[in-house]
Design a protein around this motif. Structure first.
Motif, short mmCIF file in Angstrom:
data_model
loop_
_atom_site.label_atom_id
_atom_site.label_comp_id
_atom_site.label_asym_id
_atom_site.label_seq_id
_atom_site.Cartn_x
_atom_site.Cartn_y
_atom_site.Cartn_z
N TYR A 139 0.55 -1.06 0.22
CA TYR A 139 -0.07 -0.11 0.13
C TYR A 139 0.93 1.17 -0.03
O TYR A 139 0.40 2.35 -0.04
CB TYR A 139 -0.94 -0.08 1.19
N ASN A 140 2.26 1.01 0.00
CA ASN A 140 3.05 2.34 0.08
C ASN A 140 3.10 3.04 -1.25
O ASN A 140 3.90 2.36 -2.16
CB ASN A 140 4.42 2.07 0.66
N SER A 141 2.69 4.14 -1.58
CA SER A 141 2.68 4.85 -3.02
C SER A 141 3.59 5.82 -2.97
O SER A 141 3.84 6.66 -3.99
CB SER A 141 1.40 5.02 -3.24
N ARG A 146 10.38 0.99 -4.78
CA ARG A 146 8.95 0.28 -3.89
C ARG A 146 8.44 -0.82 -4.68
O ARG A 146 8.99 -1.16 -5.85
CB ARG A 146 7.81 1.38 -3.69
N TYR A 212 -5.72 3.68 -2.76
CA TYR A 212 -4.63 3.03 -1.91
C TYR A 212 -4.31 4.08 -0.60
O TYR A 212 -3.82 5.16 -0.90
CB TYR A 212 -3.14 2.89 -2.56
N SER A 214 -2.04 4.23 2.81
CA SER A 214 -0.86 3.81 3.35
C SER A 214 -1.24 3.02 4.70
O SER A 214 -0.88 2.29 5.42
CB SER A 214 0.31 4.72 3.46
N SER A 215 -1.86 4.01 5.61
CA SER A 215 -2.12 3.83 7.10
C SER A 215 -3.21 2.68 7.33
O SER A 215 -4.25 2.61 6.53
CB SER A 215 -2.87 5.02 7.84
#
Length: 290
Positions: A139-141, A146, A212, A214-215
């Motif tokens: 989920y890290n954009s 990455r 998406y 991240s948290s």
């Protein structure tokens, strides 16, 4: 001589009325009992059908999730709890991807496997993922390098029967997949419990198209973003055992894969309708590996 008049005495009438009352009460009690049994059986069947639908739909989607994309969204101060995942839209094998310290690139050549796979067309916010080993990376954009980058479109096959995945921007992946495998994931999907009006109003919803995030927590900002997009009511009268993050009886639990088994998702649901209660404990094995 006048004929003698015949009739019922008051005592006879009282006896007959009493007997008719007792018989009627027995008959109506029998009919009422049969009606209650029918209503209870109908409610139980309704609960079973609703539980089977939710669990079957959720388990099928979880089995088609991008590896290590399944995670729970824990509640903060909100009465909520979610399970989230990224659905697979296409997968296959690539020839090469740019990995640090190589130069970034916006194209990835992949093998053309089947007509069904080749029918894939890119949609808004689809992501190319290579070797996703944790949900945080999925989920890290914003990190660079990455494991996932937005897809622009797909072209090909060319004369070598290779397809080209064109990315929105220059990409630099964290690492190669040991089996040179890639996944294209759609927008994340979340199944969420909301307890807006107390425990009696807990309903289960399915959400998508929120993008998406991240948290992994259900902060007020994340809740607003999720609930403002595509929403589908999956089940009413669902009472999870607990919505508290520290509780051991959360409705959704994700157990990561180990050397001896695939990833597992534990589902605990409790369906209630009037006085009818149905508890559902279910485990879903997620076979996909990065």
């Amino acid at each position: 001589m006048l004929a003698r008049k015949r009739g019922f005495t008051l005592m006879e009438m009282v006896v007959v009325i009493t007997i008719l009352g007792v018989v009627s009460l027995a008959v109506f009690s029998f009919i009422g009992m049969g009606t209650r049994i029918y209503v209870d059986a109908t409610e139980r069947d309704q609960l079973l059908s609703e539980a089977r639908f939710v669990v079957e739909r959720l388990s099928r989607e979880l089995r088609n999730a991008v590896p290590n994309s399944i995670r729970t969204r824990q509640a903060n101060s909100n009465n909520s709890h979610c399970i989230e995942f990224v659905p697979i839209k296409w997968s296959g094998f690539y020839l090469d991807v740019p990995v640090a310290p190589e130069l970034a690139a916006s194209e990835v050549k992949v093998l053309s496997l089947s007509a069904e796979s080749d029918d894939y067309s890119a949609a808004s916010d689809d992501r190319l993922l290579v070797y996703p080993i944790t949900s945080a990376k999925v989920y890290n954009s914003t990190a660079s390098p990455r494991v996932q980058y937005p897809v622009l479109n797909i072209s090909g096959p060319d004369t070598d029967n290779l397809m080209t995945i064109n990315l929105v921007s220059q990409a630099l992946f964290t690492t190669d997949s040991p089996s040179s495998r890639f996944y294209i994931g759609g927008q994340p999907v979340a199944y969420c419990f909301w307890r807006d009006g107390g425990e009696s109003d807990t309903w289960l919803y399915r959400y998508q198209d929120y993008g998406y995030l991240s948290s992994p927590t259900n902060s007020n900002a994340n809740i607003t973003k999720i609930r403002n997009d595509t929403e589908s009511l999956m089940a009413k009268s669902v009472h999870p055992y607990s919505l508290v993050a520290a509780d051991d009886e959360l409705p959704f639990k994700v157990l990561p894969a180990t050397l001896t088994r695939n990833a597992l998702v534990q589902i605990r649901l409790r369906f209630m309708l009037n006085e009818e209660i149905l508890s559902y404990h279910y485990e879903v094995q997620v076979p996909n590996v990065p």
